[in-house]
Design an enzyme around this catalytic site. Sequence first.
Site, PDB file in Angstrom:
ATOM      1  N   GLU A  91     -52.686 -67.380  86.521  1.00 37.96           N
ATOM      2  CA  GLU A  91     -54.054 -66.831  86.533  1.00 37.96           C
ATOM      3  C   GLU A  91     -55.221 -67.933  86.802  1.00 37.96           C
ATOM      4  O   GLU A  91     -56.075 -67.756  87.563  1.00 37.96           O
ATOM      5  CB  GLU A  91     -54.231 -65.905  85.213  1.00 37.96           C
ATOM      6  N   TRP A 141     -55.081 -68.745  90.174  1.00 37.78           N
ATOM      7  CA  TRP A 141     -56.078 -67.761  90.980  1.00 37.78           C
ATOM      8  C   TRP A 141     -57.413 -67.982  91.251  1.00 37.78           C
ATOM      9  O   TRP A 141     -57.945 -67.783  92.332  1.00 37.78           O
ATOM     10  CB  TRP A 141     -55.930 -66.277  90.394  1.00 37.78           C
ATOM     11  N   TRP A 200     -67.304 -46.565 106.403  1.00 37.72           N
ATOM     12  CA  TRP A 200     -67.913 -46.269 105.099  1.00 37.72           C
ATOM     13  C   TRP A 200     -68.605 -45.274 104.848  1.00 37.72           C
ATOM     14  O   TRP A 200     -69.345 -44.784 105.767  1.00 37.72           O
ATOM     15  CB  TRP A 200     -68.601 -47.740 104.497  1.00 37.72           C
ATOM     16  N   ASN A 204     -59.453 -57.018  83.383  1.00 33.79           N
ATOM     17  CA  ASN A 204     -58.801 -57.070  84.743  1.00 33.79           C
ATOM     18  C   ASN A 204     -58.139 -56.062  85.394  1.00 33.79           C
ATOM     19  O   ASN A 204     -58.644 -55.488  86.599  1.00 33.79           O
ATOM     20  CB  ASN A 204     -58.067 -58.295  84.839  1.00 33.79           C
ATOM     21  N   TRP A 214     -67.269 -52.231  99.670  1.00 36.96           N
ATOM     22  CA  TRP A 214     -66.844 -53.175  98.808  1.00 36.96           C
ATOM     23  C   TRP A 214     -68.080 -53.836  98.182  1.00 36.96           C
ATOM     24  O   TRP A 214     -68.226 -54.419  97.222  1.00 36.96           O
ATOM     25  CB  TRP A 214     -65.862 -54.132  99.241  1.00 36.96           C
ATOM     26  N   TRP A 250     -63.073 -58.701  95.134  1.00 29.63           N
ATOM     27  CA  TRP A 250     -63.479 -57.431  95.863  1.00 29.63           C
ATOM     28  C   TRP A 250     -62.819 -57.333  97.069  1.00 29.63           C
ATOM     29  O   TRP A 250     -62.421 -56.025  97.468  1.00 29.63           O
ATOM     30  CB  TRP A 250     -64.962 -57.308  95.888  1.00 29.63           C
TER      31      TRP A 250
HETATM   32  P1  FAD Z   1     -57.458 -64.048  81.665  1.00 27.08           P
HETATM   33  O1  FAD Z   1     -56.361 -63.049  81.894  1.00 27.08           O
HETATM   34  O2  FAD Z   1     -57.384 -64.916  80.062  1.00 27.08           O
HETATM   35  O3  FAD Z   1     -57.398 -65.488  82.717  1.00 27.08           O
HETATM   36  C1  FAD Z   1     -57.704 -66.684  82.376  1.00 27.08           C
HETATM   37  C2  FAD Z   1     -58.849 -67.152  83.597  1.00 27.08           C
HETATM   38  O4  FAD Z   1     -57.973 -67.041  84.958  1.00 27.08           O
HETATM   39  C3  FAD Z   1     -59.815 -66.276  83.663  1.00 27.08           C
HETATM   40  O5  FAD Z   1     -60.876 -66.572  82.837  1.00 27.08           O
HETATM   41  C4  FAD Z   1     -60.317 -66.444  85.159  1.00 27.08           C
HETATM   42  O6  FAD Z   1     -60.912 -67.840  85.408  1.00 27.08           O
HETATM   43  C5  FAD Z   1     -58.841 -66.900  85.756  1.00 27.08           C
HETATM   44  N1  FAD Z   1     -58.465 -65.540  86.425  1.00 27.08           N
HETATM   45  C6  FAD Z   1     -57.655 -64.427  85.926  1.00 27.08           C
HETATM   46  N2  FAD Z   1     -57.564 -63.436  86.696  1.00 27.08           N
HETATM   47  C7  FAD Z   1     -58.107 -63.737  87.974  1.00 27.08           C
HETATM   48  C8  FAD Z   1     -58.410 -63.334  89.182  1.00 27.08           C
HETATM   49  N3  FAD Z   1     -57.619 -62.255  89.597  1.00 27.08           N
HETATM   50  N4  FAD Z   1     -59.019 -63.974  90.087  1.00 27.08           N
HETATM   51  C9  FAD Z   1     -59.565 -65.119  90.060  1.00 27.08           C
HETATM   52  N5  FAD Z   1     -59.434 -65.708  88.641  1.00 27.08           N
HETATM   53  C10 FAD Z   1     -58.658 -65.297  87.592  1.00 27.08           C
HETATM   54  N6  FAD Z   1     -63.064 -63.275  87.529  1.00 27.08           N
HETATM   55  C11 FAD Z   1     -64.230 -63.967  87.406  1.00 27.08           C
HETATM   56  O7  FAD Z   1     -64.184 -64.919  86.662  1.00 27.08           O
HETATM   57  N7  FAD Z   1     -65.561 -63.780  87.859  1.00 27.08           N
HETATM   58  C12 FAD Z   1     -65.742 -62.637  88.538  1.00 27.08           C
HETATM   59  O8  FAD Z   1     -66.714 -62.652  89.107  1.00 27.08           O
HETATM   60  C13 FAD Z   1     -64.567 -61.774  88.842  1.00 27.08           C
HETATM   61  N8  FAD Z   1     -64.849 -60.565  89.520  1.00 27.08           N
HETATM   62  C14 FAD Z   1     -63.829 -59.633  89.818  1.00 27.08           C
HETATM   63  C15 FAD Z   1     -64.015 -58.566  90.531  1.00 27.08           C
HETATM   64  C16 FAD Z   1     -62.957 -57.584  90.651  1.00 27.08           C
HETATM   65  C17 FAD Z   1     -63.100 -56.320  91.490  1.00 27.08           C
HETATM   66  C18 FAD Z   1     -61.596 -57.946  90.101  1.00 27.08           C
HETATM   67  C19 FAD Z   1     -60.353 -57.054  90.402  1.00 27.08           C
HETATM   68  C20 FAD Z   1     -61.229 -59.268  89.300  1.00 27.08           C
HETATM   69  C21 FAD Z   1     -62.580 -60.208  89.404  1.00 27.08           C
HETATM   70  N9  FAD Z   1     -62.401 -61.300  88.430  1.00 27.08           N
HETATM   71  C22 FAD Z   1     -63.331 -62.104  88.466  1.00 27.08           C
HETATM   72  C23 FAD Z   1     -61.023 -61.770  88.201  1.00 27.08           C
HETATM   73  C24 FAD Z   1     -60.574 -61.305  86.824  1.00 27.08           C
HETATM   74  O9  FAD Z   1     -60.682 -59.752  86.360  1.00 27.08           O
HETATM   75  C25 FAD Z   1     -61.131 -62.225  85.533  1.00 27.08           C
HETATM   76  O10 FAD Z   1     -61.247 -63.500  85.905  1.00 27.08           O
HETATM   77  C26 FAD Z   1     -60.466 -61.900  84.318  1.00 27.08           C
HETATM   78  O11 FAD Z   1     -60.412 -60.365  83.783  1.00 27.08           O
HETATM   79  C27 FAD Z   1     -61.256 -62.646  82.890  1.00 27.08           C
HETATM   80  O12 FAD Z   1     -60.777 -62.191  81.922  1.00 27.08           O
HETATM   81  P2  FAD Z   1     -60.312 -63.381  80.925  1.00 27.08           P
HETATM   82  O13 FAD Z   1     -61.028 -64.468  80.836  1.00 27.08           O
HETATM   83  O14 FAD Z   1     -59.794 -62.812  79.680  1.00 27.08           O
HETATM   84  O15 FAD Z   1     -58.908 -63.711  81.966  1.00 27.08           O
END
Ligand code: FAD
Length: 485
Positions: A282, A285, A313, A348, A366, A389
């Site tokens: 993650e 990612w 759209w 997420n 989107w 997105w």
């Molecule tokens: P954890 O599950 O604890 O993951 C640890 C870290 O990994 C996160 O803090 C984040 O930095 C990174 N990470 C995890 N999943 C993703 C992912 N899919 N993409 C990129 N990095 C990821 N994340 C953001 O940080 N900022 C945003 O603006 C953002 N917008 C999103 C919009 C949409 C539509 C979706 C589907 C996802 C988005 N995410 C975004 C990705 C993800 O949802 C969040 O990073 C995550 O929910 C953050 O919670 P956490 O810190 O508990 O994640």
Amino acid sequence: MASFSFPDAPIIFWFRDDLRLSDNAALSAAVSSGKPIIPVFVLETDAKHTPYGGAQKWWLHQSLINLSDQIAKLGNRLILRSGNAKDHITQLVENTGAQSVVWNRRYSRFGIDTDTKIKTALHDDGITAHSFAGRLMHEPTLLKSGTGGAYKVYTPFWKMFAATITPRAPLATPKELPAIENAPASDELIDWNLLPTKPDWSGGLAENWKPGTKGAFDRLEKFLANGLGRYDRQRDFPAIEGTSGLSPHLAFGEISPAQIWARVDQVAEGLPIDDVTTFRKELVWREFAYHLLVNFTELKTENYNQQFNQFPWADNAEHLRAWQRGQTGYPIVDAGMRQLYDTGWMHNRVRMIVGSFLVKHLLLDWRHGEKWFWDTLVDADPASNTASWQWVAGSGADAAPYFRIFNPITQGEKFDADGEYVKRWVPELSKVPTKFIHKPWEAPSKILQFAGVELGETYPHPIVDHKQARERALDAYQTMRGLAA
Ligand code: FAD
């Protein structure tokens, strides 16, 4: 770390999205020179800059207080300026006699353009300007696919990352930050009006978050103790605190990914490998999102897959508003949108569900979702928000295919089986039996009456019918393919 030579004069350290003193590459380089440091933060107000959203303004205010306190403890003062960064940096150079400016790199289009211009202007004036890598675990232009271009698919990117990148050992916090004698003038933070006033909607943010480096490390340690060992099994269930919650701290750079990675390494032994690896993936990612952003700088505004330029759209302000306010009539969608509005964060799994609902059930572009998330998320990130997105919409690199449409009822039943998450965020449904919690419109009227629910009054009817919306989305996709062919 390579040592840099700086002229014998004060150094301006420009904070941006790296609001921390530890593992701060540019700051460490400046401090190791032994020269006085002038720490500066500029609130950039240029028209081309995407301004902070409301939730991030609140966070920034708290985080800058925290950072100022840490800097004061080391005998220095954080200088605040607002306006055009180039004007302020060059003016500070002139007024303080600084001969060098240092910063950690940023990767948005605006960030790269601005920093390049400032670097050139400084060099033209004979001032040293150094930029450092600090936001990520790798430089996002570094990895190349087999054909020599950018990666478009995550799995090979991850494999290459895992095989070739070793995140550096985090750098220590400086023991002191020598100051110049006459600190330049600073704005007062309160005058920036970053906090909401009328109405003050920030109560839920304050209840849930502790901006600043200490808050970040407290959260990390809590997650390492209680979450990491179960991460792979728990991260998809929004009612459980199964993820780290580190995203806003990462967005503001209060903690670095290398610091998280290093602590994970330290505690990983004895924990199930799947949980640890999934968490690392993650974090990667996030690196992948930046890889996409630097290789496709228009990611925020333009479809990565240009076929989507032909997508038909819909234009429906009422639907958009119902989605934003959590009034769609689909409980899991409404729960997510209300969690977002109240706390500035959304789980997420639920981000994927609400995203899919906006783009596919409501057929709304989107970019509406990206914008709303930008304004309401505390973790809004220029790479992750846009890449995610586009992933949800099907227009991105390695995207979920458009024709795979999340069913908000079965997603709810699978990931919130007993409706705990829905009941927390949509309290008007709290007495609805589990069987109907994700589809209250199917409940017999007696049951609804007993639960105190009157559809259309206390909770909305679904704003679109799932089956019809699904078919409409698939038709729209076929139309796009026809137009793009
Ligand atoms: P954890 O599950 O604890 O993951 C640890 C870290 O990994 C996160 O803090 C984040 O930095 C990174 N990470 C995890 N999943 C993703 C992912 N899919 N993409 C990129 N990095 C990821 N994340 C953001 O940080 N900022 C945003 O603006 C953002 N917008 C999103 C919009 C949409 C539509 C979706 C589907 C996802 C988005 N995410 C975004 C990705 C993800 O949802 C969040 O990073 C995550 O929910 C953050 O919670 P956490 O810190 O508990 O994640």
